[in-house]
Design a protein around this motif. Structure first.
Motif, PDB file in Angstrom:
ATOM      1  N   MET A 171       0.671  -1.166   0.235  1.00  0.00           N
ATOM      2  CA  MET A 171       0.216   0.061  -0.080  1.00  0.00           C
ATOM      3  C   MET A 171       0.911   1.178   0.091  1.00  0.00           C
ATOM      4  O   MET A 171       1.915   1.223   0.788  1.00  0.00           O
ATOM      5  CB  MET A 171      -0.866  -0.012   1.337  1.00  0.00           C
ATOM      6  N   PRO A 172       0.713   2.339  -0.789  1.00  0.00           N
ATOM      7  CA  PRO A 172       1.425   3.487  -0.896  1.00  0.00           C
ATOM      8  C   PRO A 172       1.190   4.289   0.336  1.00  0.00           C
ATOM      9  O   PRO A 172       0.488   3.957   1.247  1.00  0.00           O
ATOM     10  CB  PRO A 172       0.780   4.288  -2.206  1.00  0.00           C
ATOM     11  N   LYS A 173       2.584   5.125   0.715  1.00  0.00           N
ATOM     12  CA  LYS A 173       2.659   5.748   1.997  1.00  0.00           C
ATOM     13  C   LYS A 173       1.430   6.952   1.930  1.00  0.00           C
ATOM     14  O   LYS A 173       1.290   7.653   0.782  1.00  0.00           O
ATOM     15  CB  LYS A 173       3.855   6.578   2.048  1.00  0.00           C
ATOM     16  N   PRO A 174       0.637   6.949   3.056  1.00  0.00           N
ATOM     17  CA  PRO A 174      -0.405   8.068   2.879  1.00  0.00           C
ATOM     18  C   PRO A 174       0.238   9.478   2.976  1.00  0.00           C
ATOM     19  O   PRO A 174       1.195   9.539   3.502  1.00  0.00           O
ATOM     20  CB  PRO A 174      -1.096   7.787   4.287  1.00  0.00           C
ATOM     21  N   SER A 175      -0.796  10.308   2.357  1.00  0.00           N
ATOM     22  CA  SER A 175      -0.413  11.771   2.237  1.00  0.00           C
ATOM     23  C   SER A 175      -1.445  12.404   3.084  1.00  0.00           C
ATOM     24  O   SER A 175      -2.439  12.005   3.395  1.00  0.00           O
ATOM     25  CB  SER A 175      -0.202  12.572   1.029  1.00  0.00           C
ATOM     26  N   SER A 176      -1.154  13.722   3.690  1.00  0.00           N
ATOM     27  CA  SER A 176      -2.000  14.441   4.450  1.00  0.00           C
ATOM     28  C   SER A 176      -2.156  15.815   4.056  1.00  0.00           C
ATOM     29  O   SER A 176      -1.089  16.284   3.310  1.00  0.00           O
ATOM     30  CB  SER A 176      -1.899  14.297   5.979  1.00  0.00           C
ATOM     31  N   GLY A 177      -3.186  16.331   4.431  1.00  0.00           N
ATOM     32  CA  GLY A 177      -3.018  17.857   4.184  1.00  0.00           C
ATOM     33  C   GLY A 177      -4.272  18.680   4.900  1.00  0.00           C
ATOM     34  O   GLY A 177      -5.060  17.970   5.209  1.00  0.00           O
ATOM     35  N   LEU A 178      -4.253  20.109   4.666  1.00  0.00           N
ATOM     36  CA  LEU A 178      -5.209  20.582   5.241  1.00  0.00           C
ATOM     37  C   LEU A 178      -6.137  21.032   4.017  1.00  0.00           C
ATOM     38  O   LEU A 178      -5.551  21.746   2.823  1.00  0.00           O
ATOM     39  CB  LEU A 178      -4.754  21.884   6.006  1.00  0.00           C
ATOM     40  N   TYR A 179      -7.586  21.151   4.093  1.00  0.00           N
ATOM     41  CA  TYR A 179      -8.452  21.184   2.861  1.00  0.00           C
ATOM     42  C   TYR A 179      -9.346  22.451   3.514  1.00  0.00           C
ATOM     43  O   TYR A 179      -9.857  22.414   4.702  1.00  0.00           O
ATOM     44  CB  TYR A 179      -9.074  20.172   2.560  1.00  0.00           C
ATOM     45  N   SER A 180      -9.595  23.310   2.975  1.00  0.00           N
ATOM     46  CA  SER A 180     -10.635  24.552   2.922  1.00  0.00           C
ATOM     47  C   SER A 180     -12.224  23.902   2.729  1.00  0.00           C
ATOM     48  O   SER A 180     -12.186  22.805   2.046  1.00  0.00           O
ATOM     49  CB  SER A 180     -10.622  25.719   2.105  1.00  0.00           C
ATOM     50  N   LYS A 181     -13.039  24.570   3.284  1.00  0.00           N
ATOM     51  CA  LYS A 181     -14.480  24.219   2.969  1.00  0.00           C
ATOM     52  C   LYS A 181     -14.680  24.109   1.442  1.00  0.00           C
ATOM     53  O   LYS A 181     -15.456  23.458   0.887  1.00  0.00           O
ATOM     54  CB  LYS A 181     -15.391  25.146   3.484  1.00  0.00           C
ATOM     55  N   ARG A 182     -14.357  24.978   0.680  1.00  0.00           N
ATOM     56  CA  ARG A 182     -14.493  25.152  -0.794  1.00  0.00           C
ATOM     57  C   ARG A 182     -13.940  23.881  -1.341  1.00  0.00           C
ATOM     58  O   ARG A 182     -14.487  23.287  -2.407  1.00  0.00           O
ATOM     59  CB  ARG A 182     -13.762  26.343  -1.274  1.00  0.00           C
ATOM     60  N   SER A 183     -12.579  23.585  -1.008  1.00  0.00           N
ATOM     61  CA  SER A 183     -11.942  22.447  -1.813  1.00  0.00           C
ATOM     62  C   SER A 183     -12.559  21.104  -1.314  1.00  0.00           C
ATOM     63  O   SER A 183     -12.736  20.142  -1.997  1.00  0.00           O
ATOM     64  CB  SER A 183     -10.386  22.332  -1.309  1.00  0.00           C
ATOM     65  N   LEU A 184     -13.110  21.174  -0.089  1.00  0.00           N
ATOM     66  CA  LEU A 184     -14.054  19.978   0.243  1.00  0.00           C
ATOM     67  C   LEU A 184     -15.180  19.814  -0.620  1.00  0.00           C
ATOM     68  O   LEU A 184     -15.689  18.818  -0.895  1.00  0.00           O
ATOM     69  CB  LEU A 184     -14.419  19.676   1.617  1.00  0.00           C
ATOM     70  N   ARG A 185     -15.724  20.668  -0.959  1.00  0.00           N
ATOM     71  CA  ARG A 185     -17.008  21.030  -1.944  1.00  0.00           C
ATOM     72  C   ARG A 185     -16.623  20.480  -3.163  1.00  0.00           C
ATOM     73  O   ARG A 185     -17.576  19.748  -3.813  1.00  0.00           O
ATOM     74  CB  ARG A 185     -17.721  22.217  -1.973  1.00  0.00           C
ATOM     75  N   ILE A 186     -15.440  21.092  -3.606  1.00  0.00           N
ATOM     76  CA  ILE A 186     -15.154  20.481  -5.118  1.00  0.00           C
ATOM     77  C   ILE A 186     -14.931  18.888  -5.107  1.00  0.00           C
ATOM     78  O   ILE A 186     -15.119  18.274  -6.003  1.00  0.00           O
ATOM     79  CB  ILE A 186     -13.769  21.433  -5.449  1.00  0.00           C
TER      80      ILE A 186
END
Length: 134
Positions: A1-16
């Motif tokens: 399984m590939p290494k997981p990546s993480s990040g912070l997402y805005s409300k707008r990017s989650l809607r996209i």
């Protein structure tokens, strides 16, 4: 399984992201939402492919999901494997064998108000913050 990546997402990017997931035509997909303190115990899936994905999810390090005080939402398919640890609590636990955006959409549609009090050297400031669609 590939290494997981993480990040912070805005409300707008989650809607996209939700629009992208809903536009997809994946007939088989897992959507799992768990409120805080709920175990990951999953029902028996209806197909071998879903069973494989369930095994992948259950093999994740348990501290990754159990350490969240707000619960989590999982979108898991052939090419999309996404775990969201939201900043606000997931209100109900759900399991779906299709793309089900409603748990994340409920979180995004809720309005929140924050009160902030700053104290320093005998001075103070009070502020009220309201969420927006930013």
């Amino acid at each position: 399984m590939p290494k997981p990546s993480s990040g912070l997402y805005s409300k707008r990017s989650l809607r996209i992201l939700l629009a992208y997931l809903e536009a997809g035509s994946a007939p088989e997909f897992l959507t799992i939402a768990r409120s805080p303190g709920t175990s990951l115990k999953l029902p028996v899936p209806s197909s071998p492919k879903l069973q494989r994905w369930t095994n992948e999810i259950e093999s994740l390090p348990s501290e990754m999901l159990s350490s969240s005080d707000t619960g989590y939402i999982i979108f898991w398919g052939e090419f999309i494997k996404l775990i969201i640890l939201p900043p606000f609590p997931v209100d109900q636990s759900t399991y779906s064998e299709t793309i089900n955006p409603s748990p994340l959409r409920r979180l995004l549609d809720n309005e929140y108000t924050f009160g902030v009090i700053l104290l320093r050297l005998g001075r103070y400031a009070v502020c009220l913050l309201y969420t927006s669609d930013a």
